[in-house]
Enzyme design. Structure first.
Site, short mmCIF file in Angstrom:
data_model
loop_
_atom_site.label_atom_id
_atom_site.label_comp_id
_atom_site.label_asym_id
_atom_site.label_seq_id
_atom_site.Cartn_x
_atom_site.Cartn_y
_atom_site.Cartn_z
N ASP A 34 29.56 -22.33 40.81
CA ASP A 34 30.56 -21.29 41.05
C ASP A 34 31.51 -21.65 42.20
O ASP A 34 31.58 -20.93 43.20
CB ASP A 34 29.86 -19.95 41.34
N GLU A 197 33.82 -14.23 31.75
CA GLU A 197 33.46 -13.91 33.14
C GLU A 197 34.23 -14.84 34.06
O GLU A 197 35.06 -15.64 33.63
CB GLU A 197 31.95 -14.09 33.36
#
Length: 441
Positions: A34, A197
């Site tokens: 991430d 997402e």
């Protein structure tokens, strides 16, 4: 004409030989995911999530920071925040994707806890320490399991926004204090058709961009464009196509020193040691290019060579041992007195530092080490793992346990820019701990 052509080709070969490349994934001492890059002054601050070494599913307890000024050598700054920084957080797992933004000299880190809402931490500098100014959730909605992957954005008019969500896309207008919001939370009905997402919003040449993890599963990186920060968002294509090599993906996009970069994640580091799947991911980076109309060219899968180095490294000032473009077998740790250092050093482990500028040459190599075992030494080669040895620094086991001492050795004279390989030798495990090194003219 033939002589001119040969001269041009020789010059091109010389130039190419001196272009230093990183290697993907860009961090090897820990599992990272991430990526959330932020450019501040002349430095890229790369915030990441952290998959624990023993993770099977998602085991994520804290957030890490790495910095670079050349896009190739990354310095490990250690844990920058954790779930423990939120007194109201009930879970002991779930430190999911964060993003940090600067405003008026303060740094705001938006942190989701999976199933626990979104909090915010504030610091006076990008290294932290980050503190919770609210002692409660910033985003605490009825769809709390959807409240992940926050992405802050400040428009040219000063209005700030926060985007988040899986599988829906939400947005709210942040107040100038960046720790509160005005108006209702907007569920964006114009989300792109393959949005999943990990939203990442930015503006370039008048265009608003929304990148995101697209489809599932596996996930690629898709993007959409708009004339407004609130949409409607028009799907434009893929920054990177979906591939089972990545399974999941999460974009981070920046412009830095005249180039554009896309960060994402994969399982390539894990696959070097096992084909058994677990959630131990690694961050990679590629150079991203735009067309004249603002659309983005699709990147191939993460190139193992990474991106080109954009400035050389100065070895005549202290170089932290945890400044690395590639490593094998090593870990990093931190103590209060020394800060970050390299550890878990065994025979034939090594670290590579790319694009080191020797200038007109150095005479001495120095290294700060501790807990040295008998026979431990650092062998330094240039250009490759089998390149010329320019020194071998014998490390003496002196001082008390945990005491740092400087060892040194004479250097063969080397000029100009080279990749440097510090190869660790010795007969025992955990040969020593390594804090920093430098060259002396």
């Amino acid at each position: 004409m033939k002589k001119t052509y040969k001269w041009q080709m020789a010059l091109l070969a010389t130039v190419l030989a001196n272009v230093c490349f990183a290697q993907n994934p860009i961090i090897q001492t820990k599992y990272t995911a991430d990526p959330a890059p932020m450019v501040y002054h002349d430095t890229v601050f790369l915030y990441t999530t952290h998959d624990e070494d023993d993770a099977k599913g998602f085991k994520m307890l804290d957030w890490l920071l790495y910095t670079s000024t050349d896009m190739v050598n990354w310095t490990d700054r250690g844990v920058v925040a954790s779930l423990k920084d939120f007194s109201w957080a009930k879970q002991d797992n779930g430190a999911w994707a964060i993003q940090t933004i600067e405003r008026d000299g303060k740094f705001y880190m938006y942190c989701p806890m999976h199933g626990g809402g979104i909090g915010v931490l504030v610091a006076d500098n990008p290294y932290g320490p980050f503190k919770d100014p609210l002692n409660k959730r910033l985003i605490d909605s009825d769809h709390i399991w959807n409240d992940i992957d926050p992405s802050p954005f400040i428009d040219d008019d000063g209005q700030a926004y926060l985007y988040w969500g899986n599988p829906d896309l939400y947005c709210v207008k942040l107040n100038k204090d960046m720790i509160s919001y005005s108006g209702e939370i907007i569920k964006m009905e114009s989300k792109p058709k393959n949005y999943q997402e990990g939203p990442w919003v930015w503006k370039r040449n008048g265009h608003y961009y929304l990148a995101y993890a697209s489809t599932c599963c596996p996930e690629g990186i898709g993007y959409a464009m708009s004339n407004s920060p609130l949409g409607p968002w028009e799907y434009k294509g893929m920054i990177m196509d979906a591939t089972p090599k990545s399974r999941g993906n999460h974009p981070g996009i920046i412009d830095y020193k005249g180039k554009s970069y896309a960060f994402g994640l994969n399982y390539d580091l894990l696959k070097r040691i096992t084909q058994e799947h677990s959630e131990r991911r690694s961050v990679s980076v590629g150079e991203m290019t735009y067309n004249a109309d603002g659309t983005i060219n699709t990147l191939p899968y993460w190139d193992p060579k990474g991106v080109a180095q954009i400035s050389s490294l100065n070895p005549y000032q202290r170089v932290e041992a945890e400044t690395i473009s590639w490593s094998e077998g090593l870990k990093t740790n931190k103590d209060k007195a020394t800060g970050m250092y390299v550890t878990n050093i065994n025979n034939n482990d090594y670290l590579k530092v790319s694009g080191v500028d020797f200038g007109k040459g150095a005479k001495k190599f120095e290294a700060s080490v501790a807990n040295v075992k008998d026979g431990a030494k650092i062998e330094i080669r240039i250009d490759s793992l089998n390149g010329p040895i320019i020194t071998t620094c014998q490390l003496k086991p002196v001082g008390n346990l945990g005491q740092w001492n400087i060892s040194s050795s004479k250097l063969t004279k080397v000029k100009k820019v080279h990749d440097v390989y510090l190869i660790f030798k010795g007969g025992e495990a955990n040969l020593f701990d390594f804090d920093w090194w430098k060259l002396d003219k």
